[in-house]
Design a protein around this motif. Structure first.
Motif, short mmCIF file in Angstrom:
data_model
loop_
_atom_site.label_atom_id
_atom_site.label_comp_id
_atom_site.label_asym_id
_atom_site.label_seq_id
_atom_site.Cartn_x
_atom_site.Cartn_y
_atom_site.Cartn_z
N TYR A 111 -10.63 15.07 -0.77
CA TYR A 111 -10.55 14.79 -2.21
C TYR A 111 -11.34 13.52 -2.51
O TYR A 111 -11.49 12.64 -1.67
N VAL A 112 -11.87 13.50 -3.73
CA VAL A 112 -12.72 12.40 -4.18
C VAL A 112 -12.07 11.75 -5.39
O VAL A 112 -11.73 12.43 -6.37
N ASP A 113 -11.87 10.45 -5.32
CA ASP A 113 -11.34 9.73 -6.47
C ASP A 113 -12.12 8.44 -6.67
O ASP A 113 -13.19 8.26 -6.12
N GLY A 114 -11.55 7.54 -7.46
CA GLY A 114 -12.27 6.32 -7.85
C GLY A 114 -12.61 6.31 -9.31
O GLY A 114 -13.01 5.28 -9.87
N ASP A 115 -12.49 7.48 -9.95
CA ASP A 115 -12.83 7.60 -11.37
C ASP A 115 -11.77 7.00 -12.29
O ASP A 115 -12.06 6.61 -13.41
N ASP A 116 -10.51 6.97 -11.82
CA ASP A 116 -9.41 6.50 -12.66
C ASP A 116 -9.46 4.98 -12.77
O ASP A 116 -9.19 4.26 -11.81
N LEU A 117 -9.77 4.49 -13.96
CA LEU A 117 -9.91 3.05 -14.18
C LEU A 117 -8.64 2.39 -14.70
O LEU A 117 -8.63 1.17 -14.91
N MET A 118 -7.57 3.15 -14.91
CA MET A 118 -6.37 2.56 -15.50
C MET A 118 -5.84 1.36 -14.72
O MET A 118 -5.49 0.34 -15.34
N PRO A 119 -5.78 1.39 -13.38
CA PRO A 119 -5.27 0.22 -12.67
C PRO A 119 -6.16 -1.01 -12.83
O PRO A 119 -5.70 -2.14 -12.63
N ARG A 120 -7.44 -0.81 -13.18
CA ARG A 120 -8.40 -1.91 -13.26
C ARG A 120 -8.83 -2.21 -14.69
O ARG A 120 -9.65 -3.09 -14.92
N VAL A 438 -18.03 1.07 -10.02
CA VAL A 438 -17.13 2.24 -9.88
C VAL A 438 -17.62 3.13 -8.75
O VAL A 438 -18.22 4.19 -8.98
N PRO A 439 -17.39 2.74 -7.50
CA PRO A 439 -17.74 3.63 -6.40
C PRO A 439 -16.79 4.82 -6.34
O PRO A 439 -15.67 4.77 -6.87
N ALA A 440 -17.25 5.87 -5.70
CA ALA A 440 -16.37 7.00 -5.40
C ALA A 440 -15.77 6.80 -4.02
O ALA A 440 -16.36 6.15 -3.14
N GLN A 450 -16.31 4.98 1.23
CA GLN A 450 -16.77 4.53 -0.08
C GLN A 450 -18.21 4.97 -0.30
O GLN A 450 -19.07 4.79 0.56
N ILE A 451 -18.47 5.55 -1.49
CA ILE A 451 -19.80 6.04 -1.84
C ILE A 451 -20.28 5.31 -3.09
O ILE A 451 -19.61 5.33 -4.13
#
Length: 594
Positions: A111-120, A438-440, A450-451
């Protein structure tokens, strides 16, 4: 040179045909099964589901489809790439793991994440990294403290990395719609991150197939020419090493893949000729289409340029509460009846129109002269209010109609039942964030990688297309009519496709002959569009010409107010805007109708 890779689509939205995955796996040879489950509205829906049911932030229908086809995909070496992870890619991956365990299967699931910016989000905003999304008209970010969701649109390289590491199933959060197609193509062909033309071609292919049957005859203006409309097949794209592709569908399925259906889908929810994305900017003004055989359309010639240095961010916040009353007006004197009903309604309501943040009143004339049925005699008065105060918008508002039911006009009745409670609505606000922030993150086989989301080089999102990059094919010449005109619906010679772009709406218009396009370019000006669609008269409209596919695209700013979830239009997603335009009568040169 690698062989072409056939990438199939089995879903265009959260709620699409559940049998789509099985149909694409069983209906013919494919290499990759993909689907799109996310839209701007979907992220808001998933946030509400998650609030009511922890762990419900992903598209559960995808898990059901994996139960149906996982074994056959593994047996045949078919990779699966999906954005069904929504707000919880990890939870979706775990649910698919549970299905695999029950079936006795052992796929490698990433699975790929990192898109959710709510925590940051607070830190990013404080650093000035969250900026308004400038799409020709300044947009406001809104109060980020009220945000329910905030997701950056990631690109394809997290998917590529997951496949490189042996993943059989890749589940993502918010990536671009085209990324689930572009990623497998880039992995299969071994493209570099600066193979702009190849990447642009794959993005175009992904854009065409990401809305499932809209590429095979769904939502198509000339649907009467499409066989099997009662059960349309879903599309696939066979993408070559240079990024060109052939769009097709499985044999013996309903629908049609033609230059017309592909052109129509190319126009869906786009803006200008430069189609911006996190991986590449695809030049839609360089696309060439060719019908190579029945149900096979080749797309070639797409020029790619570096992407902008920022990623788009979709934020949703609670806008407040809304409520509507719909009142039937029957028979004669409709406008006079509407005036009386509206005045009586506000006299009975404990709050006046000025007490609400928004009041939208529409008289919808669905009545006919000399009606032959009760329904044909009926028009509708619809009053919609929005306000942060749920109390004002609730029963206190809708009860006002009930109080006047026996003391008003003849023939009055309510549409939709009794008094209704207030319902919450969301406001969509687009923004941007620097891509390098915003890395993936790719999670596979117990490891996280990390991508980088930044492209090798960046371009400007404000540049204009270069004339010397136009498609090589001869472009339609201006048309100078000779002889009489005939007053007919515009749709007699043009097709259209429309949709939502946040609070804006696009309507793309295309023709099927050079002569018709030559006439259309001179006739359908922005001013003419305003005349034909009076609801757009006071709105800013941009026009973009795409002569290589005989098309014009209009962007109507603000038609959908604060986005789909907040719009008070009956058609909140502008799906029917193009067909309304086609229904308007205009004077067309008689020679074009032959």
């Amino acid at each position: 040179m690698t062989r072409p890779v056939r990438i199939a689509n089995c879903s265009g939205f959260f709620g699409d045909r559940l049998s789509g995955a099985e149909e694409m796996v069983e209906g013919g040879p494919i290499d990759v099964l993909t689907g799109d489950w996310l839209a701007e509205l979907t992220m808001l829906i998933l946030s509400r589901i998650r609030t009511k049911r922890p762990g419900g932030g992903f598209a559960s229908t995808f898990v059901t489809q994996m139960d149906q086809v996982m074994g056959r995909c593994l047996d045949r070496g078919i990779k699966v790439v999906s954005n069904a992870g929504g707000l919880d890619p990890a939870g979706c991956a775990e649910a698919v793991h549970e299905v695999a365990d029950r079936l006795g299967l052992s796929p490698t699931i990433a699975y790929v994440d990192g898109d959710d910016l709510m925590p940051r989000l607070g830190d990013l905003a404080a650093a000035g990294a969250i900026r308004p999304f400038d799409d020709g008209v300044a947009e406001q970010i809104g109060d980020l403290d009220q945000a329910l969701t905030a997701n950056a649109y990631l690109g394809c390289w997290g998917i590529v990395d997951a496949l490189d590491r042996g993943a059989d199933i890749v589940i993502t959060g918010r990536v671009t719609d085209a990324a689930v197609t572009c990623g497998p193509a880039a992995w299969h062909h071994g493209w570099r991150r600066d193979d702009w033309d190849a990447l642009a071609g794959a993005v175009v292919a992904g854009h065409v197939i990401e809305c499932s049957a809209q590429a095979t005859g769904g939502n198509y203006s000339f649907f009467t020419e499409v066989p099997g409309m009662e059960r349309l097949g879903f599309p696939w794209a066979e993408i070559a090493a240079d990024g060109s592709c052939v769009i097709g569908k499985h044999d013996d399925t309903g629908g049609q893949v033609s230059v017309g259906t592909v052109t129509s889908q190319l126009l869906y929810e786009i803006g200008g000729p430069r189609y911006l994305g996190p991986d590449v900017t695809a030049r839609f003004d360089t696309i060439a289409l060719e019908q190579v055989e029945p149900d096979r359309v080749r797309i070639s010639g797409t020029i790619g340029e570096p992407p902008p240095p920022t990623l788009k961010v979709a934020t949703n916040e609670l806008g407040g509460y809304r409520n509507s009353v719909a009142i039937a007006l029957t028979g004669l004197d409709i406008e006079a009846k509407a005036e009386v009903v509206e005045a009586a309604f506000w006299r009975a309501c404990p709050f006046g129109p000025d007490d609400f943040v928004s009041v939208d009143t529409r008289l919808i004339r669905t009545d006919h002269d000399d009606p032959t049925s009760n329904e044909a005699a009926t028009a509708q008065l619809r009053i919609t209010v929005k306000d942060p105060d749920e109390r004002k918008v609730g029963r206190a508002f809708s009860n006002a109609f009930i109080e006047t039911a026996l003391a008003s006009i003849p023939g009055l009745y309510g549409l939709g039942g009794g008094p209704s409670a207030a319902s919450p609505y969301g406001v969509y606000r687009p923004a941007t964030v620097p891509a390098d922030l915003v890395p993936a993150y790719v999670h596979v086989s117990g490891e996280t990688h990390q991508i980088d989301s930044s492209a090798p080089s960046t371009g400007s999102d404000q540049a204009e297309p270069d004339a010397d990059h136009a498609a090589d094919a001869a472009l339609p010449a201006p048309f100078h009519p000779v002889g009489d005109t005939v007053r007919v619906p515009l749709g007699s010679i043009v097709g259209a496709r429309s949709g939502d772009k946040g609070g804006n709406a696009n309507v793309g218009v295309f023709t099927r002959s050079d002569a018709a396009y030559g006439w259309l370019t001179g006739y359908l000006t922005v001013e003419r569009l305003r005349e034909l669609l009076p609801e757009t008269a006071d709105l800013h409209i941009d026009r973009y010409d795409l002569p290589n596919i005989r098309s014009i695209n209009f962007m109507v700013r603000g038609l959908l107010q604060e986005g789909v979830a907040a719009s008070t239009r009956i058609d909140a997603q502008a799906k029917s805007l193009g067909e309304w335009l086609r229904a308007r009568y205009v004077d067309v040169p008689a020679e074009l109708l032959t």
